[in-house]
Write an enzyme that holds these catalytic residues in place. Sequence first.
Site, short mmCIF file in Angstrom:
data_model
loop_
_atom_site.label_atom_id
_atom_site.label_comp_id
_atom_site.label_asym_id
_atom_site.label_seq_id
_atom_site.Cartn_x
_atom_site.Cartn_y
_atom_site.Cartn_z
N GLY A 8 21.86 26.82 -25.45
CA GLY A 8 22.67 26.07 -24.50
C GLY A 8 23.52 27.00 -23.65
O GLY A 8 23.56 28.21 -23.87
N ASN A 9 24.23 26.43 -22.69
CA ASN A 9 25.03 27.25 -21.78
C ASN A 9 26.18 27.97 -22.48
O ASN A 9 26.54 29.08 -22.10
CB ASN A 9 25.60 26.37 -20.66
CG ASN A 9 24.53 25.96 -19.67
OD1 ASN A 9 24.01 26.78 -18.93
ND2 ASN A 9 24.20 24.68 -19.66
N THR A 10 26.76 27.35 -23.50
CA THR A 10 27.89 27.95 -24.21
C THR A 10 27.46 28.57 -25.52
O THR A 10 27.83 29.71 -25.84
CB THR A 10 28.98 26.89 -24.47
OG1 THR A 10 29.38 26.31 -23.22
CG2 THR A 10 30.19 27.53 -25.13
N MET A 12 24.19 28.99 -28.67
CA MET A 12 22.82 28.76 -29.11
C MET A 12 22.85 28.51 -30.61
O MET A 12 23.64 29.11 -31.34
CB MET A 12 21.90 29.93 -28.76
CG MET A 12 22.15 31.23 -29.45
SD MET A 12 20.85 32.46 -29.08
CE MET A 12 21.21 32.87 -27.40
N VAL A 13 22.02 27.57 -31.04
CA VAL A 13 21.92 27.22 -32.45
C VAL A 13 20.56 27.69 -32.95
O VAL A 13 19.54 27.41 -32.33
CB VAL A 13 22.10 25.71 -32.68
CG1 VAL A 13 22.02 25.39 -34.17
CG2 VAL A 13 23.42 25.23 -32.10
N ALA A 108 15.06 21.16 -20.87
CA ALA A 108 14.29 21.29 -22.12
C ALA A 108 15.03 20.65 -23.29
O ALA A 108 14.41 20.02 -24.16
CB ALA A 108 14.01 22.76 -22.41
N ASP A 109 16.36 20.77 -23.31
CA ASP A 109 17.12 20.19 -24.41
C ASP A 109 17.03 18.67 -24.42
O ASP A 109 16.95 18.05 -25.49
CB ASP A 109 18.58 20.63 -24.33
CG ASP A 109 19.24 20.31 -22.98
OD1 ASP A 109 18.51 20.14 -21.98
OD2 ASP A 109 20.49 20.26 -22.93
N ARG A 110 16.99 18.04 -23.23
CA ARG A 110 16.89 16.58 -23.15
C ARG A 110 15.52 16.11 -23.62
O ARG A 110 15.40 15.07 -24.30
CB ARG A 110 17.16 16.12 -21.73
CG ARG A 110 18.55 16.50 -21.22
CD ARG A 110 18.75 16.20 -19.75
NE ARG A 110 19.00 14.78 -19.53
CZ ARG A 110 19.12 14.24 -18.32
NH1 ARG A 110 18.98 14.99 -17.24
NH2 ARG A 110 19.35 12.94 -18.19
#
EC number: 2.7.1.33
Length: 258
Positions: A8-10, A12-13, A108-110
């Site tokens: 993610g922008n802030t 990453m998992v 991609a996350d959505r």
Amino acid sequence: MLLVFDVGNTNMVLGIYKDDKLIKYWRIHTDKEKTSDEYGILIGNLFQHDGVNINEIADIIISSVVPDVMHSLENFCIKYCNKQPMIVGPGIKTGLNIKYDNPKQVGADRIVNAVAAIEKYGYPSILVDFGTATTFCAISKAGEYLGGTIAPGIKISSEALFQRASKLPRVELAKPGKTICKSTVTAMQSGIIYGYVGLVDKIIEMMEKELKSDDVKVIATGGLANLIASETDSIDCVDNFLTLEGLKIIYNKNKEQL
């Protein structure tokens, strides 16, 4: 073992799946300036701390909304894991029927969240992802991805308040329990938290009307999902690992091609 990355922008998992079960996960800062070797040292230390043998990583899948980090991350996978990662994007089978005007514009996350929600919770459904931006996605009663809404994340909204109002202090994102507050700090916390709850409730209310169904399941995920979900009746459940589950599902749909 399968290594999954949700970039993610802030943050990453990262997650490790063994026999379709999530056994380890970590959240680290997304840094566009880090090299593949720096990611190698950081992730290697996380693995070592939790007893994960990097040599047992059989495959890797990555979902990213940050193109600038991908060169380093892909090189990390090749150099340190000896694996070419699967990237969620064009050419990857998801089984998702996307009704967006331009399907290539869907993050991609959505897509990953929608794949997981359809398999785990059915449809129609609304997915709320509390990240740097808060995204709302609608799945029709036919299982189609219809689109949704993107709002500034709660941290972005609060940071704007801290930066642009010089006399207002930076405050913790915590619930004050009331709206008639007697200090600047609690007044700010009330406006940030309960104001955001109102945003979430209104968007979900409108989406449910547009879906024209009485049995819409609303699923929340993301770092601040529990904070907001606890104050609203419009969210049915919080699934902190929805994106990681979606990555595993998409990997299973495509692993024969490897």
